[in-house]
Design a protein around this motif. Sequence first.
Motif, PDB file in Angstrom:
ATOM      1  N   ARG C 108       0.848  -1.230   0.029  1.00 44.37           N
ATOM      2  CA  ARG C 108      -0.008  -0.037   0.128  1.00 44.37           C
ATOM      3  C   ARG C 108       0.879   1.200   0.010  1.00 44.37           C
ATOM      4  NH1 ARG C 108      -3.185  -3.343  -0.737  1.00 44.37           N
ATOM      5  NH2 ARG C 108      -2.302  -2.859  -2.645  1.00 44.37           N
ATOM      6  N   ILE C 109       1.952   1.288   0.720  1.00 44.26           N
ATOM      7  CA  ILE C 109       2.933   2.403   0.804  1.00 44.26           C
ATOM      8  C   ILE C 109       3.506   2.720  -0.624  1.00 44.26           C
ATOM      9  CG2 ILE C 109       5.215   3.263   1.765  1.00 44.26           C
ATOM     10  CD1 ILE C 109       4.469   1.914   4.358  1.00 44.26           C
ATOM     11  N   ASP C 111       2.181   1.741  -3.437  1.00 44.11           N
ATOM     12  CA  ASP C 111       1.017   2.074  -4.201  1.00 44.11           C
ATOM     13  C   ASP C 111       0.887   3.644  -4.100  1.00 44.11           C
ATOM     14  OD1 ASP C 111       0.142  -0.161  -5.447  1.00 44.11           O
ATOM     15  OD2 ASP C 111      -1.712  -0.541  -3.942  1.00 44.11           O
ATOM     16  N   GLY C 112       0.976   4.185  -2.898  1.00 41.67           N
ATOM     17  CA  GLY C 112       0.855   5.548  -2.525  1.00 41.67           C
ATOM     18  C   GLY C 112       2.040   6.504  -3.106  1.00 41.67           C
ATOM     19  N   MET C 114       3.840   5.445  -5.709  1.00 44.98           N
ATOM     20  CA  MET C 114       3.941   5.277  -7.212  1.00 44.98           C
ATOM     21  C   MET C 114       2.548   6.347  -7.738  1.00 44.98           C
ATOM     22  SD  MET C 114       4.870   1.515  -8.294  1.00 44.98           S
ATOM     23  CE  MET C 114       5.959   1.508  -9.658  1.00 44.98           C
ATOM     24  N   ALA C 115       1.650   6.841  -6.768  1.00 45.43           N
ATOM     25  CA  ALA C 115       0.598   7.542  -7.141  1.00 45.43           C
ATOM     26  C   ALA C 115       1.114   8.957  -7.456  1.00 45.43           C
ATOM     27  CB  ALA C 115      -0.462   7.774  -6.118  1.00 45.43           C
ATOM     28  N   PHE C 116       2.369   9.315  -7.088  1.00 46.48           N
ATOM     29  CA  PHE C 116       3.043  10.408  -7.681  1.00 46.48           C
ATOM     30  C   PHE C 116       3.640  10.083  -8.869  1.00 46.48           C
ATOM     31  CE2 PHE C 116       2.941  10.916  -3.082  1.00 46.48           C
ATOM     32  CZ  PHE C 116       2.183  12.215  -2.900  1.00 46.48           C
ATOM     33  N   PRO C 117       3.614  10.975  -9.881  1.00 50.68           N
ATOM     34  CA  PRO C 117       4.260  10.810 -10.984  1.00 50.68           C
ATOM     35  C   PRO C 117       6.076  10.835 -10.215  1.00 50.68           C
ATOM     36  CG  PRO C 117       2.956  12.496 -11.626  1.00 50.68           C
ATOM     37  CD  PRO C 117       2.561  12.018 -10.064  1.00 50.68           C
ATOM     38  N   MET C 119       8.678  12.124 -11.341  1.00 50.77           N
ATOM     39  CA  MET C 119       9.690  13.401 -11.540  1.00 50.77           C
ATOM     40  C   MET C 119       9.112  14.606 -10.751  1.00 50.77           C
ATOM     41  SD  MET C 119      12.657  13.912 -12.923  1.00 50.77           S
ATOM     42  CE  MET C 119      13.376  15.490 -13.191  1.00 50.77           C
ATOM     43  N   ILE C 120       7.811  14.522 -10.844  1.00 51.10           N
ATOM     44  CA  ILE C 120       6.911  15.482  -9.986  1.00 51.10           C
ATOM     45  C   ILE C 120       7.295  15.591  -8.474  1.00 51.10           C
ATOM     46  CG2 ILE C 120       4.877  16.314  -9.259  1.00 51.10           C
ATOM     47  CD1 ILE C 120       5.000  17.037 -11.970  1.00 51.10           C
ATOM     48  N   PHE C 142      13.616   8.874  -3.659  1.00 51.39           N
ATOM     49  CA  PHE C 142      12.650   8.565  -2.799  1.00 51.39           C
ATOM     50  C   PHE C 142      11.418   7.474  -3.330  1.00 51.39           C
ATOM     51  CE2 PHE C 142       8.383   9.964  -1.116  1.00 51.39           C
ATOM     52  CZ  PHE C 142       8.613   9.811   0.065  1.00 51.39           C
ATOM     53  N   LYS C 275       5.143  -1.937 -13.509  1.00 53.58           N
ATOM     54  CA  LYS C 275       4.315  -0.899 -13.286  1.00 53.58           C
ATOM     55  C   LYS C 275       3.168  -1.313 -12.484  1.00 53.58           C
ATOM     56  CE  LYS C 275       6.030   1.932 -16.933  1.00 53.58           C
ATOM     57  NZ  LYS C 275       6.183   1.870 -18.388  1.00 53.58           N
ATOM     58  N   ARG C 276       2.494  -2.655 -12.882  1.00 58.75           N
ATOM     59  CA  ARG C 276       1.195  -2.992 -12.113  1.00 58.75           C
ATOM     60  C   ARG C 276       1.454  -3.619 -10.952  1.00 58.75           C
ATOM     61  NH1 ARG C 276      -3.574  -2.689 -14.137  1.00 58.75           N
ATOM     62  NH2 ARG C 276      -3.686  -1.113 -15.521  1.00 58.75           N
TER      63      ARG C 276
END
Lengths: 525, 309, 276
Positions: C108-109, C111-112, C114-117, C119-120, C142, C275-276
């Motif tokens: 879950r962490i 997932d969290g 990876m919810a950020f792009p 580079m952003i 990070f 990725k998945r």
Amino acid sequence: MSILKIENMSAGYWGTKVLQNISLSIEQGEILALVGESGSGKSTVIKSVMGLKSSHVKVSSGKIIFNGNDMLSLKQEERRRLLGNDLCTVFQNPQTSMNPIRKIKKQFLETIKSHKDVSDAEALRLIKDCFYKLGLSDADRILESCPFELSGGMCQRVAIALAMVMEPKLILADEPTSALDVVSQLQVVEELLLLKKNFKVAVLLVTHNIAVAEKVADKIAIMHAGKIVEFGDTGVVLGQPKNDYTKSLLADVPRIEAGQREREKTETLLEANSIIKQYKVGDRKVDAVSGISFELEKGEILGIVGESGSGKSTLARQLIRLETPNEGSIRIGTKNIADYKKKELLCLYTKAQMVFQNPVSSFDPRKTIRSSIKDAIKNLAGIRQSDEIDKRINALMIRVGLNTELADRYPFQLSGGQCQRSAIARAIACDPQLLICDEATSALDVTVQAGIVELLRSLVKSNNMSIIFISHDIALVSGFCDRIMVMKNGKCVEYGPSSKVIKAPENEYTKTLIKAASIKGESSI
Amino acid sequence: MLKYIGKRLLRLIPILLIITFVAFSLMYIAPGDPAQKKLISKGIVPTEEVLKATREEMGLDKPFVVRYAGWFLGFLQGDLGKSYANDRPVSKLLWEAMGKTSMVAASALILSLIISIPLGIWSAVRQNSVADYVLRFFTFLANAVPSFLLALLLIYFFCIHLKVLPVLAKNSVEGLILPTIALALPICGKFIKQVRAEVLEQLGSDYVVGAQARGVHSKIILIRDVLHNSMLSIITVVGFSVGALFAGSVVIESIFQWPGVGKLVMDAITSRDYPVIQGFVIYIAVIYVVINLATDLAYRVFDPRVTDS
Amino acid sequence: MKKTKKSVWLYIFLALALALILISLIAKEIAPNDPNATNVLRVGEAPSAKFPLGTDSLGRCVLSRVLAGAKTSIFSALVLVLITAVFGSVVGMLCGYYSGIADGIVMRIIDGIMAFPQMILAIAVAGVLGGGMLNAMIALGFASWTPYARLARSRVISIKREEFISAAGLSGCSDFEILTKYITHNIFSSLLTFATTQVGTVMLGFAGLSFLGLGVKLPQAEWGSMISEARGMLATAPWAVLYPALALVFTVMIFNYLGDALRDRLDVRLESEAKR
């Protein structure tokens, strides 16, 4: 006049020759079965006739004449017009030979419109007509489904309909029953007979299953190492084979046997009591094994027969604690194996071992056979000196009928049969009392299978070992096992001494299995 | 389907918690006293008294978790705090800039799809031809050229050399051209590669042989079967590329002085305007998550096989 | 035959990559000038015998700076990839092998994160931390360990189902032995290939951060920051942008090609799993 005539054809892929001087001919309305083991080149014959670029088959010499067309000199567009129109193909796996995620109706229409300039309504009429002739009811529902939504058997029947919709002169059928369960296999066999009767179409049937060939074919051609070694009427070839290879092949094909070896009752080795194993599928709980009980004596061979999905492999994994059942107990000796602590498991593994279905993947691909067996000897027998271990490995290799040098190879460098023998060597490294064979021969050719079964027999005799032999092939089990359990959907539907199960089966499903597996002259048993 | 959407939304909750937690923590990983930083960024001299007042105002005397909870509640109501620099609500600043950014991002996405899908298919169908090799070289090049470099090259040719386009033309169609191209081409590299690989894989699958054996025209197989089945992976890649698109736009906007979120955040970084940086990170993450949820749902439309598990 | 042809390309790119690493190691020795020596009198000079690739906006030798930048760019990327690959792989392997609650939490962490792009998040972290090599590495690292964890986890889960793992268990191997002796070497090629394909990506990430002024601290030479510094003189001294740009593109391409050649050779599929 023959519909298809192949003369002196040689063919291969990328310079390796697979077929040598093949000659065949099929008359109108005739079913010819091309029978052989894997690698004999039987599928290559079909690919050569189709001549698709994507199959990469190169015909180097000879002739293929289909319905007056020289297939080897056809232009691409001419070939396209023949394929799917006069010359159709049915593949082994119906679910992948159609686009699995497009509606069947669309794929039918696409096929018809590639050959005939008709309206949708007209095409639909053709499809339904064909469904009717093949005895497929519920056409509307089928047409609106995608292949992945249908069962394998239904899908294969649809694939046959798809091949028949243009009323071809010849059907090429590449192992059309191999991917199916037994009931569907019988249905497809019926359907092939129906084709012959109602459509007068010729069929070239490629199969490794002699029982299937025997049921449908007018003529049989036996293939071995890229050559046709025997060709003639089905009854003659199977009844009085002349060629040596045909003879040995027919001898090795397991047949339903009702006889049973004599053995005295001994003490109980393993006792399984109403085992239940559930898996979570989505939100539901599914019983993979529900309430199986049986006993196994020392030196006894128990056969567990069932199709894929019947829960037989799951049961095997419970017996040796690769998984733990939700309910029920399994006793080897006096102790329930669920009570073994993690550290005591070694003790269980010295008593019971397992041989798996796929011989190549049951060894670490990046380790030699020797180093895999070494782990077993080190851990289970507690031997540390490496020369002592090597000595034992060599003895084991000889015991299973292999050259000791093969131990230093990697699994992919061995044949399937050699690999499975090595797996047996690893399993018997510590002289277990029980050997569980989970479909241990189903990935192998019949001649190799016969050898493995012979080896297992000799182990039972010399070491007084018990075997639980799990297989989908009731014919094989019937000749080898003392007792048989038939499994379906996780339940035991029949259990008893093998002579009784074979001679006087009580359950309908058992009867179907026996019927599908029997070769002429035996179905009367 | 509805049940699936519900399930996916439930799975978003922990993700949302982590996103907000990470974003909230950002302010506190910077070295120094947050109150002091706030004052400096506002241009106020931090005396002891002012500092104390600011600390109380920011709630720094309360435990971290309490501050996070309060801030999270605000976030749920769309309140991302106020910019240090001009005291305007961060959500409003971002919303205004987002319009500009989405203009560039959307046009770049559309452009790259228009370029990539046909080229990818063509490259796959003509596998190992000269055209395929040339195209593959260009995809490799595109994957190695960062968008900031491409932007400079475009400026050099079109603005300095040819003098046909303005460098900094805000709000005009001409001003959109170069940023769009600079953003789109590197993404094209990824798309073409993916489309080509996927189409090749589909072309090699059994159902294509099956259709050929039924005498179906090769063009029909390509369009109705292969392309249909390839859409699955193309959709997924489009979803993931949205991240690269936003990252690229930060750089592109600061080069072309395009007044989108990218420029906003770069200005915020320079002036240490933390609430804006925080808001920006959350904003993009939420968009990214929503888009990937949407691609997941689209995936199910194209592939009915995907089950609920 | 096909395999040997693939191997040839693999060795060519491997040799090129090693050559680049070697050059960056001896950059100081082969540089014609001091990369940080400024000279206000020779600003934006065209390539000449003394300055083979010209000078930049502060009159520094572009060639020397490109060479010095090679060390920064290549080594920071390699080190970061190594750290994230090892960390992510170990986390992923443990999660995949032992599964359970801890696995659920870690996933879950991930997932969290990876919810950020990627580079952003890197821009934001670097922006908050301020510039500097170490901070840029933290910012990029990070998020970039997560794909390794996913890849390792999914590979372990699929290998765990293989018969030879069951067989190893029946041979009396302990969990730890199975993980170290049977699983690690079977997933190593996937992880190595993925790590190689990531070198180029990380390099571009560094260059991007440096271009934005969030990477190395000046005057340290780095290709991204060199391009950024020189862009004001794009019209008068294009070489100051061109040469570090060529170096960057060329290096990234070599490592990308190397990754692809490795993947073809080892015949591993990664993209979807990571990725998945």
